[in-house]
Design an enzyme around this catalytic site. Sequence first.
Site, PDB file in Angstrom:
ATOM      1  N   CYS A   2       1.090  -1.157  -0.051  1.00 41.06           N
ATOM      2  CA  CYS A   2      -0.040  -0.027  -0.152  1.00 41.06           C
ATOM      3  C   CYS A   2       0.826   1.246   0.137  1.00 41.06           C
ATOM      4  O   CYS A   2       1.819   1.282   0.879  1.00 41.06           O
ATOM      5  CB  CYS A   2      -0.893   0.278   1.151  1.00 41.06           C
ATOM      6  SG  CYS A   2      -2.154  -1.183   1.410  1.00 41.06           S
ATOM      7  N   ARG A  38       4.105  -0.152  -4.601  1.00 42.87           N
ATOM      8  CA  ARG A  38       3.838  -0.842  -3.465  1.00 42.87           C
ATOM      9  C   ARG A  38       2.527  -1.649  -3.609  1.00 42.87           C
ATOM     10  O   ARG A  38       2.093  -2.261  -2.325  1.00 42.87           O
ATOM     11  CB  ARG A  38       3.782   0.438  -2.366  1.00 42.87           C
ATOM     12  CG  ARG A  38       4.760   1.140  -2.123  1.00 42.87           C
ATOM     13  CD  ARG A  38       4.680   2.195  -1.244  1.00 42.87           C
ATOM     14  NE  ARG A  38       4.734   1.658   0.316  1.00 42.87           N
ATOM     15  CZ  ARG A  38       5.536   1.453   1.058  1.00 42.87           C
ATOM     16  NH1 ARG A  38       6.900   1.843   0.652  1.00 42.87           N
ATOM     17  NH2 ARG A  38       5.238   1.063   2.319  1.00 42.87           N
ATOM     18  N   TRP A  86      -2.422  -2.903  -1.870  1.00 42.41           N
ATOM     19  CA  TRP A  86      -2.228  -4.069  -1.773  1.00 42.41           C
ATOM     20  C   TRP A  86      -2.765  -4.882  -0.997  1.00 42.41           C
ATOM     21  O   TRP A  86      -2.810  -4.738   0.495  1.00 42.41           O
ATOM     22  CB  TRP A  86      -0.520  -4.371  -1.662  1.00 42.41           C
ATOM     23  CG  TRP A  86      -0.084  -5.754  -1.857  1.00 42.41           C
ATOM     24  CD1 TRP A  86       0.120  -6.363  -3.011  1.00 42.41           C
ATOM     25  CD2 TRP A  86      -0.028  -6.960  -1.079  1.00 42.41           C
ATOM     26  NE1 TRP A  86       0.438  -7.708  -2.934  1.00 42.41           N
ATOM     27  CE2 TRP A  86       0.338  -8.119  -1.691  1.00 42.41           C
ATOM     28  CE3 TRP A  86      -0.125  -7.026   0.422  1.00 42.41           C
ATOM     29  CZ2 TRP A  86       0.458  -9.427  -1.146  1.00 42.41           C
ATOM     30  CZ3 TRP A  86       0.111  -8.316   0.970  1.00 42.41           C
ATOM     31  CH2 TRP A  86       0.475  -9.431   0.386  1.00 42.41           C
ATOM     32  N   ASN A 112      -2.288   1.605   5.773  1.00 41.85           N
ATOM     33  CA  ASN A 112      -1.283   0.537   5.248  1.00 41.85           C
ATOM     34  C   ASN A 112      -1.186  -0.152   6.360  1.00 41.85           C
ATOM     35  O   ASN A 112      -0.688   0.305   7.497  1.00 41.85           O
ATOM     36  CB  ASN A 112      -0.196   1.371   4.684  1.00 41.85           C
ATOM     37  CG  ASN A 112       1.004   0.362   4.448  1.00 41.85           C
ATOM     38  OD1 ASN A 112       0.701  -0.788   4.212  1.00 41.85           O
ATOM     39  ND2 ASN A 112       2.156   0.571   4.678  1.00 41.85           N
ATOM     40  N   GLY A 113      -0.980  -1.671   6.224  1.00 36.33           N
ATOM     41  CA  GLY A 113      -0.794  -2.412   7.417  1.00 36.33           C
ATOM     42  C   GLY A 113      -1.773  -3.348   7.675  1.00 36.33           C
ATOM     43  O   GLY A 113      -2.887  -3.625   6.924  1.00 36.33           O
ATOM     44  N   GLU A 503      18.356 -17.182  -7.499  1.00 36.92           N
ATOM     45  CA  GLU A 503      17.733 -15.636  -7.656  1.00 36.92           C
ATOM     46  C   GLU A 503      17.450 -15.743  -9.262  1.00 36.92           C
ATOM     47  O   GLU A 503      16.285 -15.191  -9.549  1.00 36.92           O
ATOM     48  CB  GLU A 503      18.938 -14.889  -7.410  1.00 36.92           C
ATOM     49  CG  GLU A 503      18.783 -13.313  -8.025  1.00 36.92           C
ATOM     50  CD  GLU A 503      17.417 -12.703  -7.430  1.00 36.92           C
ATOM     51  OE1 GLU A 503      16.876 -13.071  -6.639  1.00 36.92           O
ATOM     52  OE2 GLU A 503      17.352 -11.384  -7.912  1.00 36.92           O
ATOM     53  N   LYS A 507      13.548 -14.761 -10.314  1.00 35.67           N
ATOM     54  CA  LYS A 507      13.361 -13.901 -11.471  1.00 35.67           C
ATOM     55  C   LYS A 507      12.273 -14.058 -12.513  1.00 35.67           C
ATOM     56  O   LYS A 507      11.448 -13.399 -12.812  1.00 35.67           O
ATOM     57  CB  LYS A 507      14.629 -13.044 -12.028  1.00 35.67           C
ATOM     58  CG  LYS A 507      15.359 -12.157 -11.097  1.00 35.67           C
ATOM     59  CD  LYS A 507      14.812 -10.745 -10.867  1.00 35.67           C
ATOM     60  CE  LYS A 507      14.111 -10.594  -9.541  1.00 35.67           C
ATOM     61  NZ  LYS A 507      14.578 -10.665  -8.392  1.00 35.67           N
ATOM     62  N   GLU A 510       8.838 -14.648 -10.912  1.00 34.87           N
ATOM     63  CA  GLU A 510       8.100 -13.322 -10.514  1.00 34.87           C
ATOM     64  C   GLU A 510       7.711 -12.636 -12.088  1.00 34.87           C
ATOM     65  O   GLU A 510       6.910 -11.889 -12.310  1.00 34.87           O
ATOM     66  CB  GLU A 510       9.061 -12.412  -9.934  1.00 34.87           C
ATOM     67  CG  GLU A 510       9.431 -12.933  -8.432  1.00 34.87           C
ATOM     68  CD  GLU A 510      10.350 -11.744  -8.073  1.00 34.87           C
ATOM     69  OE1 GLU A 510       9.876 -11.095  -7.190  1.00 34.87           O
ATOM     70  OE2 GLU A 510      11.409 -11.631  -8.506  1.00 34.87           O
ATOM     71  N   HIS A 526      20.646 -36.248  -6.196  1.00 39.68           N
ATOM     72  CA  HIS A 526      19.749 -36.838  -4.949  1.00 39.68           C
ATOM     73  C   HIS A 526      18.333 -36.540  -5.098  1.00 39.68           C
ATOM     74  O   HIS A 526      17.402 -36.769  -3.955  1.00 39.68           O
ATOM     75  CB  HIS A 526      20.230 -36.094  -3.517  1.00 39.68           C
ATOM     76  CG  HIS A 526      21.814 -36.380  -3.544  1.00 39.68           C
ATOM     77  ND1 HIS A 526      22.234 -37.385  -2.884  1.00 39.68           N
ATOM     78  CD2 HIS A 526      22.741 -35.484  -3.454  1.00 39.68           C
ATOM     79  CE1 HIS A 526      23.359 -37.418  -2.918  1.00 39.68           C
ATOM     80  NE2 HIS A 526      24.017 -36.057  -3.190  1.00 39.68           N
ATOM     81  N   LYS A 629       6.055  -4.147  -3.769  1.00 40.43           N
ATOM     82  CA  LYS A 629       7.502  -4.118  -3.629  1.00 40.43           C
ATOM     83  C   LYS A 629       7.844  -4.134  -2.110  1.00 40.43           C
ATOM     84  O   LYS A 629       9.003  -4.608  -1.767  1.00 40.43           O
ATOM     85  CB  LYS A 629       7.781  -2.673  -4.197  1.00 40.43           C
ATOM     86  CG  LYS A 629       9.370  -2.094  -3.919  1.00 40.43           C
ATOM     87  CD  LYS A 629      10.065  -2.460  -5.056  1.00 40.43           C
ATOM     88  CE  LYS A 629      11.503  -2.479  -4.871  1.00 40.43           C
ATOM     89  NZ  LYS A 629      12.241  -3.411  -5.608  1.00 40.43           N
TER      90      LYS A 629
END
Length: 634
Positions: A2, A38, A86, A112-113, A503, A507, A510, A526, A629
Amino acid sequence: MCGIVGYAGTAPANGTSTAAGHQALDVLMEGLRRLEYRGYDSAGVAVVANGEIAMRKKAGKLANLTAELAASPLPDSMTGIGHTRWATHGGPTDKNAHPHVVDDGRLAVIHNGIIENYAPLKAELVYQGHTFISDTDTEVAAVLLGEIYRSLPADESADGARLTRAMQLASQRLEGAFTLLAAHAAHPGTVVASRRNSPLVVGLGDGENFLGSDVSGFIDYTRRAVELGQDQVVTITAATVAITDFRGEPAEGREYLVDWDAAAAEKDGFPSFMEKEIHDQPEAVAQTLLGRSDIDGKLTLDEMRIDADVLKTVNKIIVLACGTSAYAGQVAKYAIEHWCRIPTEVELSHEFRYRDPIVDDKTLIVSLSQSGETMDTLMAVRYAREQGAKTVAICNTNGSTIPRESDAVLYTHAGPEIAVASTKAFLAQITAAYLLGLYLAQLRGNLFQGQIKDVLADLAKVPAKIAQVLENDQQIKDLARSMADTSSVLFLGRHVGFPVAMEGALKLKELAYIHAEGFAAGELKHGPIALIEEGQPVIVVVPSPRGRDSLHSKVVSNIQEVRARGAKTIVIAEEGDESVRAHAEHVFYIPETTTLLAPLLATVPLQIFACELAMAKGYDVDQPRNLAKSVTVE
Ligand code: F6R
């Protein structure tokens, strides 16, 4: 999670613009545009005009709100609040979008939260006769604030003391994480805000003041910012900024100057922030190295509030981070253990707290966070401090909560990272963590000064080498475009190449929504080798043949193993390494460097690959679906 923006300007002189030159709506929409990374499930704005609250909100990206405002414009105003969401409580619908307007349409609130005690509060308010329109915890906070506001004596003061008092009292009753902003029809020049465990920054203007989740919410207007402490309420008008604690006692924030400007947050001619930020990487690493050492290679940190004697007694390091930042931590572990000989664990912040970790005053916690606001990491750092550990934050956001609550700070100077998926912050975090490792080795005498100087000299050459990788990106881009129909990609690496492989896989997940996994190449036999079938793409990060030979030859064997089972092998190798050619469909060369520094180069083609493949599929690489984000909820 948010984005929040608030504005209080000077009363319009001619009815079309404020004396400070800005309409509230323009400021809010520009702030939301910059804060959209955000969260982009919905967006909304409310302004105070003609003794009323006027509000528009819309599910979906900011563009939907822009269209709504064009169809149904808001009146001129000098005061307002804006939100980009968000979703946590309640789906991403118009109804659940912020602002929530209560008190007979006179009070607008954004949040926000997560308000953890919203259920009992809601029950209490329903019992008192209140009804709720949305499924959000925010509306509960808004109704509570309205209820408290109404219970206070009427107040005609322009600075909205009644709204401030109501916010203080409401905040005392809320649990969890929240940044709340409120504007009331009765106080046309005032915005009141409150924060606990959630970010909020004040922007100081000339005849106008601002609020933002971070400084990008107002960077177009001012670079003077004030960071607020925990559990504080701030009331802004065009001329004043007044800070108190939740009890109403005066409090202070720390004023600072933002060291980047609006231009740095723009795309610099690139079609997306993601592409721009991938290209920012030489600069991000160079800036992170800048000014950290003297001519003899002697290192200093930004803010060090830990005695050298204490650091000398550290017997364990725990790196705490999430996502990409945790992979940076995993790379750093190899270097820190090698240079400092201190056992180093890397732990996902959200797992750390819940396993009764062994932490004491000889433990050094190193947190890695681009945003400095990731709630999981913040909570883990707080927990470790309570156990007596010393904490160092490696962070890209000046004034954010994690560095503020840590004993020492090393800032990465990557500049603002706007694309939701992290790229340049990752390389800057590895660089900063290496500097920290060298600093500890220097302090504890594990390395000679000359050895430190040599590593720093190698690091100094990295930015130019990243630039070289970027200049030769066509081959990897072509490959990515040719693989747009791929449904699964595996990534393999060993030693520092292992977190690089993970990583690379993250990427791709995402950005391109493709199933991808990163494995330690040695782990393949394995189990994961069962995944290999004819045509399965496998990207392998190969260590330098000039490093420990066994490492290189083992990875070459791993390539052969998957190829023998039909895999399509794509290899990232060091310039001049001809040994891999025979076993790979595609080879991408990166410049020579030392084994420990290779992740700073090998990651770059993997970022380009994911970005290009996602674009080939027509996806928005800056705002991938379901993500935000800055993850400021647990
Ligand atoms: C992935 C990504 C995330 C973040 C993670 C931690 O591309 O960006 O995995 O790395 O959410 O965020 P910070 O570093 O802000 O704590």
